[in-house]
Design an enzyme around this catalytic site. Sequence first.
Site, PDB file in Angstrom:
ATOM      1  N   TRP A 183       0.900  -1.156  -0.079  1.00 47.06           N
ATOM      2  CA  TRP A 183       0.082  -0.202   0.008  1.00 47.06           C
ATOM      3  C   TRP A 183       0.859   1.221  -0.061  1.00 47.06           C
ATOM      4  CZ3 TRP A 183      -0.234   3.881   3.884  1.00 47.06           C
ATOM      5  CH2 TRP A 183      -1.095   4.740   3.618  1.00 47.06           C
ATOM      6  N   GLU A 222      -2.955  -2.620  -2.465  1.00 49.38           N
ATOM      7  CA  GLU A 222      -4.132  -2.194  -1.780  1.00 49.38           C
ATOM      8  C   GLU A 222      -4.668  -0.844  -2.362  1.00 49.38           C
ATOM      9  OE1 GLU A 222      -3.424  -1.873   2.356  1.00 49.38           O
ATOM     10  OE2 GLU A 222      -5.266  -0.945   2.833  1.00 49.38           O
ATOM     11  N   LYS A 224      -6.854   2.675  -2.918  1.00 51.18           N
ATOM     12  CA  LYS A 224      -7.570   3.745  -1.821  1.00 51.18           C
ATOM     13  C   LYS A 224      -8.220   4.828  -2.654  1.00 51.18           C
ATOM     14  CE  LYS A 224      -6.185   5.993   2.320  1.00 51.18           C
ATOM     15  NZ  LYS A 224      -5.276   6.037   3.569  1.00 51.18           N
ATOM     16  N   ASP A 256      -9.807  -2.937   1.099  1.00 50.69           N
ATOM     17  CA  ASP A 256      -9.751  -2.365   2.319  1.00 50.69           C
ATOM     18  C   ASP A 256     -11.293  -1.797   2.421  1.00 50.69           C
ATOM     19  OD1 ASP A 256      -7.716  -0.940   4.703  1.00 50.69           O
ATOM     20  OD2 ASP A 256      -9.862  -0.205   4.373  1.00 50.69           O
ATOM     21  N   HIS A 259     -11.737   2.080   2.060  1.00 51.48           N
ATOM     22  CA  HIS A 259     -10.911   2.692   0.729  1.00 51.48           C
ATOM     23  C   HIS A 259     -11.869   3.074  -0.251  1.00 51.48           C
ATOM     24  CE1 HIS A 259      -6.706   1.682   2.187  1.00 51.48           C
ATOM     25  NE2 HIS A 259      -7.273   2.291   3.260  1.00 51.48           N
ATOM     26  N   HIS A 283      -8.762  -6.283   3.669  1.00 52.11           N
ATOM     27  CA  HIS A 283      -8.468  -5.579   5.169  1.00 52.11           C
ATOM     28  C   HIS A 283      -9.666  -5.192   5.551  1.00 52.11           C
ATOM     29  CE1 HIS A 283      -4.011  -3.836   4.774  1.00 52.11           C
ATOM     30  NE2 HIS A 283      -4.150  -5.144   4.995  1.00 52.11           N
ATOM     31  N   ASP A 291     -11.538   7.093   6.220  1.00 52.65           N
ATOM     32  CA  ASP A 291     -10.857   5.813   6.602  1.00 52.65           C
ATOM     33  C   ASP A 291     -10.331   5.869   7.713  1.00 52.65           C
ATOM     34  OD1 ASP A 291      -9.529   3.482   6.044  1.00 52.65           O
ATOM     35  OD2 ASP A 291      -7.881   4.270   5.039  1.00 52.65           O
ATOM     36  N   ASP A 293     -10.279   3.857  10.274  1.00 52.20           N
ATOM     37  CA  ASP A 293      -9.946   2.722  11.028  1.00 52.20           C
ATOM     38  C   ASP A 293     -10.038   2.288  12.637  1.00 52.20           C
ATOM     39  OD1 ASP A 293      -8.290   1.443   8.879  1.00 52.20           O
ATOM     40  OD2 ASP A 293      -7.124   3.375   8.653  1.00 52.20           O
ATOM     41  N   ASP A 324      -7.433  -4.417   9.872  1.00 47.13           N
ATOM     42  CA  ASP A 324      -6.729  -3.207   9.632  1.00 47.13           C
ATOM     43  C   ASP A 324      -7.336  -1.952  10.375  1.00 47.13           C
ATOM     44  OD1 ASP A 324      -5.141  -1.167   8.892  1.00 47.13           O
ATOM     45  OD2 ASP A 324      -5.557  -0.965   6.970  1.00 47.13           O
TER      46      ASP A 324
HETATM   47  C1  RNT Z   1      -3.849   2.893   4.504  1.00 48.13           C
HETATM   48  C2  RNT Z   1      -4.024   1.169   4.578  1.00 48.13           C
HETATM   49  C3  RNT Z   1      -2.930   0.401   4.809  1.00 48.13           C
HETATM   50  C4  RNT Z   1      -2.474   0.721   6.265  1.00 48.13           C
HETATM   51  C5  RNT Z   1      -1.457  -0.174   7.084  1.00 48.13           C
HETATM   52  C6  RNT Z   1      -0.848   0.551   8.070  1.00 48.13           C
HETATM   53  O1  RNT Z   1      -4.986   3.502   4.453  1.00 48.13           O
HETATM   54  O2  RNT Z   1      -5.041   0.746   4.849  1.00 48.13           O
HETATM   55  O3  RNT Z   1      -3.438  -0.979   5.173  1.00 48.13           O
HETATM   56  O4  RNT Z   1      -3.489   0.900   7.210  1.00 48.13           O
HETATM   57  O5  RNT Z   1      -0.748  -0.740   5.947  1.00 48.13           O
HETATM   58 ZN    ZN Z   2      -5.659  -1.288   4.870  1.00 57.39          ZN
END
Ligand code: RNT
Ligand code: ZN
Length: 417
Positions: A183, A222, A224, A256, A259, A283, A291, A293, A324
Amino acid sequence: MTTMYELAKEEYAALGIDTEAVMAKLAGKPISVHCWQGDDVLGFDQEGGLSGGIQATGNYPGRARTFEELTTDFEAAMALVPGAKRINLHASYAVFTDENPWVDRDALEYKHFEPWVAWAKARGFGIDFNPTIFGHPMMNNELSLSSPDAATRDFWIRHCKACRKISQQIAEALDDETLCNIWIPDGLKDVPADRYGLRERLRDSLDAIYAEKYDRVIDSCESKVFGIGLESMTVGSNEFYLAYAATHPGVYDLLDLGHFHPTENVADKLSALLLFFDKVPLHVTRPIRWDSDHVVLFDDPVKEMAMEVAHCPGAWEKVIIGLDFFDASINRVGAWAIGTRAMEKSLLYALLQPAAQLKEMQDTYRFTEKMALSEQAKSMPFGAVWDEYCRREGCPTDGEVYPLVAAYEAKILPTRQ
Ligand code: RNT
Ligand code: ZN
């Protein structure tokens, strides 16, 4: 005495669902748990803090600062979670010692991760891996593999190559396969003057990174949609990586859940990818407005994703479930345990739904009956099966989790000042 579980087992059996078979199936499906919830994504190799448009917010005390602290916390958290687990490492968690002193990310070697491998092997955890392309002085204007500056690109290409080689060596040591996920935050804060050039350079960097073939590495990228400070454009968009993966066998597109645009349903994307790829890495996270998290919960987006994983043909084997999330405002061991349990719980819930009947009803246009059955299934005694699963896995039930987290915190906090 008849237990709650026995009653639940009968009720599910009446719908043709074998709770025993479901629990056995779930226990064998590994969840790849990210190491970075334990230390707010800081890693061990840089002093500069986080960058790349991602952010861990909060100031809860007790974050892990070393390999010893992070592994101890991870073990404490995972002791509270049923099912098989892997640990997902970032390159920034390299272990430097007197014998193996600090090196920059483009010079990392397997030896810097040997302590992780020995630790994981002893505990039965698989390992997944990620190049760390953020939080580093070579992030030139938050551009890396797509940078207009060749020295910057080359540094990160070397880093990614080193990480793929390390992934192969980890997999060999564990007689396993390792997911190596790239990523990059690359993007622009303001109106792009050139999108094509950025994406062209990213494509060429990836080609250089993937030139070497490794038989035990599962490669993924990955995508986004945007990052903080990079609101106008992300180079590694979903179209970009989907097209890249479709034309480069062995490279997969990682989804993810945070994302995409907030109203997009990521669970809806899975079946489309499953038709064309033999692996789909995920993820699982909980985006709130962006995003963010947040810790994964037993909520609708995760349950819907779990339904796809549980019931799309072949998905159980093809989907690589990774987590994640990183919340620094609450106890991190609690965050890890509750979030990973929520993933397990969502999968259990999905496996206990009468999916075959619902599909049959859809295919024969019995939509009212389908609606009635799916509503019925929602309030069946799922909790009794979840509790039984936790007990059999030697784990606490939901009500027992917090006291155990609090007791661990009381023990370790005095050592973390
Ligand atoms: C960031 C991505 C990525 C990170 C990690 C730390 O937006 O989601 O996966 O969160 O790799
Ligand atoms: Zn991620």
